[in-house]
Design a protein around this motif. Structure first.
Motif, PDB file in Angstrom:
ATOM      1  N   THR A 248      12.801  -9.901  -0.493  1.00 17.13           N
ATOM      2  CA  THR A 248      12.551  -8.906  -1.902  1.00 17.13           C
ATOM      3  C   THR A 248      11.156  -9.334  -2.302  1.00 17.13           C
ATOM      4  O   THR A 248      10.890 -10.701  -2.359  1.00 17.13           O
ATOM      5  CB  THR A 248      13.353  -9.338  -2.831  1.00 17.13           C
ATOM      6  OG1 THR A 248      14.880  -8.919  -2.538  1.00 17.13           O
ATOM      7  CG2 THR A 248      13.265  -8.542  -4.273  1.00 17.13           C
ATOM      8  N   GLY A 249      10.176  -8.329  -2.717  1.00 16.18           N
ATOM      9  CA  GLY A 249       9.029  -8.689  -3.003  1.00 16.18           C
ATOM     10  C   GLY A 249       7.906  -8.555  -1.977  1.00 16.18           C
ATOM     11  O   GLY A 249       6.938  -8.661  -2.216  1.00 16.18           O
ATOM     12  N   GLY A 250       8.494  -8.548  -0.716  1.00 20.00           N
ATOM     13  CA  GLY A 250       7.428  -8.597   0.298  1.00 20.00           C
ATOM     14  C   GLY A 250       6.739  -7.456   0.783  1.00 20.00           C
ATOM     15  O   GLY A 250       7.307  -6.379  -0.133  1.00 20.00           O
ATOM     16  N   SER A 251       6.055  -7.268   1.651  1.00 17.96           N
ATOM     17  CA  SER A 251       5.602  -6.031   2.322  1.00 17.96           C
ATOM     18  C   SER A 251       5.721  -5.865   3.647  1.00 17.96           C
ATOM     19  O   SER A 251       6.148  -6.843   4.484  1.00 17.96           O
ATOM     20  CB  SER A 251       3.973  -6.173   2.226  1.00 17.96           C
ATOM     21  OG  SER A 251       3.612  -6.373   0.789  1.00 17.96           O
ATOM     22  N   LEU A 252       5.604  -4.662   4.058  1.00 16.13           N
ATOM     23  CA  LEU A 252       5.836  -4.143   5.656  1.00 16.13           C
ATOM     24  C   LEU A 252       5.375  -2.997   5.722  1.00 16.13           C
ATOM     25  O   LEU A 252       4.889  -2.008   5.099  1.00 16.13           O
ATOM     26  CB  LEU A 252       7.453  -3.930   5.758  1.00 16.13           C
ATOM     27  CG  LEU A 252       8.047  -4.144   7.090  1.00 16.13           C
ATOM     28  CD1 LEU A 252       7.768  -5.383   7.712  1.00 16.13           C
ATOM     29  CD2 LEU A 252       9.425  -3.918   7.210  1.00 16.13           C
ATOM     30  N   ARG A 253       4.466  -2.766   7.094  1.00 14.90           N
ATOM     31  CA  ARG A 253       4.004  -1.540   7.325  1.00 14.90           C
ATOM     32  C   ARG A 253       4.653  -0.997   8.387  1.00 14.90           C
ATOM     33  O   ARG A 253       4.601  -1.437   9.557  1.00 14.90           O
ATOM     34  CB  ARG A 253       2.381  -1.740   7.706  1.00 14.90           C
ATOM     35  CG  ARG A 253       1.760  -0.399   7.796  1.00 14.90           C
ATOM     36  CD  ARG A 253       0.188  -0.423   8.111  1.00 14.90           C
ATOM     37  NE  ARG A 253       0.065  -1.080   9.544  1.00 14.90           N
ATOM     38  CZ  ARG A 253      -1.112  -0.687  10.253  1.00 14.90           C
ATOM     39  NH1 ARG A 253      -2.170  -0.056   9.523  1.00 14.90           N
ATOM     40  NH2 ARG A 253      -1.184  -0.901  11.453  1.00 14.90           N
ATOM     41  N   LEU A 254       5.064   0.552   8.356  1.00 15.20           N
ATOM     42  CA  LEU A 254       5.800   1.127   9.226  1.00 15.20           C
ATOM     43  C   LEU A 254       4.755   2.201   9.846  1.00 15.20           C
ATOM     44  O   LEU A 254       3.664   2.711   9.372  1.00 15.20           O
ATOM     45  CB  LEU A 254       6.911   2.145   8.798  1.00 15.20           C
ATOM     46  CG  LEU A 254       8.007   1.570   8.096  1.00 15.20           C
ATOM     47  CD1 LEU A 254       8.882   2.623   7.537  1.00 15.20           C
ATOM     48  CD2 LEU A 254       8.455   0.425   8.722  1.00 15.20           C
ATOM     49  N   SER A 255       4.770   2.382  11.349  1.00 14.70           N
ATOM     50  CA  SER A 255       4.041   3.219  11.785  1.00 14.70           C
ATOM     51  C   SER A 255       4.540   4.168  12.575  1.00 14.70           C
ATOM     52  O   SER A 255       5.998   3.942  13.213  1.00 14.70           O
ATOM     53  CB  SER A 255       3.081   2.307  13.248  1.00 14.70           C
ATOM     54  OG  SER A 255       2.294   1.543  12.630  1.00 14.70           O
ATOM     55  N   CYS A 256       4.176   5.276  13.027  1.00 14.94           N
ATOM     56  CA  CYS A 256       4.562   6.567  13.769  1.00 14.94           C
ATOM     57  C   CYS A 256       3.768   7.098  14.559  1.00 14.94           C
ATOM     58  O   CYS A 256       2.280   7.704  14.224  1.00 14.94           O
ATOM     59  CB  CYS A 256       5.270   7.557  12.689  1.00 14.94           C
ATOM     60  SG  CYS A 256       6.017   8.522  13.842  1.00 14.94           S
ATOM     61  N   ALA A 257       3.779   6.933  15.858  1.00 14.92           N
ATOM     62  CA  ALA A 257       2.721   7.371  16.820  1.00 14.92           C
ATOM     63  C   ALA A 257       3.338   8.893  17.215  1.00 14.92           C
ATOM     64  O   ALA A 257       4.338   8.972  17.579  1.00 14.92           O
ATOM     65  CB  ALA A 257       2.827   6.616  17.994  1.00 14.92           C
TER      66      ALA A 257
ATOM     67  N   GLY B 247       7.980  -0.792  13.431  1.00 14.39           N
ATOM     68  CA  GLY B 247       7.385  -1.436  12.267  1.00 14.39           C
ATOM     69  C   GLY B 247       8.514  -2.075  11.377  1.00 14.39           C
ATOM     70  O   GLY B 247       8.209  -2.757  10.743  1.00 14.39           O
ATOM     71  N   GLY B 248       9.652  -1.644  11.685  1.00 14.75           N
ATOM     72  CA  GLY B 248      10.887  -1.937  10.557  1.00 14.75           C
ATOM     73  C   GLY B 248      11.186  -3.535  10.951  1.00 14.75           C
ATOM     74  O   GLY B 248      10.885  -4.130  12.003  1.00 14.75           O
ATOM     75  N   GLY B 249      12.008  -4.242  10.169  1.00 18.04           N
ATOM     76  CA  GLY B 249      12.303  -5.445  10.465  1.00 18.04           C
ATOM     77  C   GLY B 249      13.020  -5.926   9.029  1.00 18.04           C
ATOM     78  O   GLY B 249      13.320  -5.206   7.887  1.00 18.04           O
TER      79      GLY B 249
END
Length: 120
Positions: free
Chosen positions: A13-22, A7-9
């Motif tokens: 600035t000010g944005g959003s991101l969601r990381l996942s860990c399976a 999910g990285g990338g």
């Protein structure tokens, strides 16, 4: 247990991101799971953790109010929702798991890391 972060990338600035860990392997155990991060030239730091039930969470002061950790035990996956991102959030993010009970340390299992770059 084996952990796979994704999910990285690159985000502004000010944005959003969601990381996942399976998680895979011995996922029947009740693990505390967490996210850590390591910025270039710095040590790995604690970001957030969540208990097996999800009823207890802990956050680093630097991310409180901006990041949310959650988990879905049916999917053996946990997440880090990151909002209002800042340049100082740029780092490699690692997921980790332990049998607890402490949340800030004692993690035995680590994912490979996923790079988050916040640019202006």
């Amino acid at each position: 247990v084996q952990l796979q972060a994704s999910g990285g990338g690159l985000v502004q600035t000010g944005g959003s991101l969601r990381l996942s860990c399976a998680a895979s392997g011995r996922t029947s155990s009740r693990y505390v799971v967490a996210w850590f991060r390591q910025a270039p030239g710095k040590e790995r730091d604690f970001v957030a953790a969540i208990s097996w039930s999800g009823g207890s969470t802990s956050y680093a002061d630097s991310v409180k109010g901006r990041f949310t950790i959650s988990r879905d035990n049916f999917k053996n996956t946990f997440y880090l929702q990151m909002s209002s991102l800042k340049s100082e959030d740029t780092a490699v993010y690692y997921c980790a798991a332990s049998k607890g009970p402490t949340m800030l340390s004692g993690y035995d299992y680590w994912g490979q890391g996923t790079l988050v770059t916040v640019s202006s």
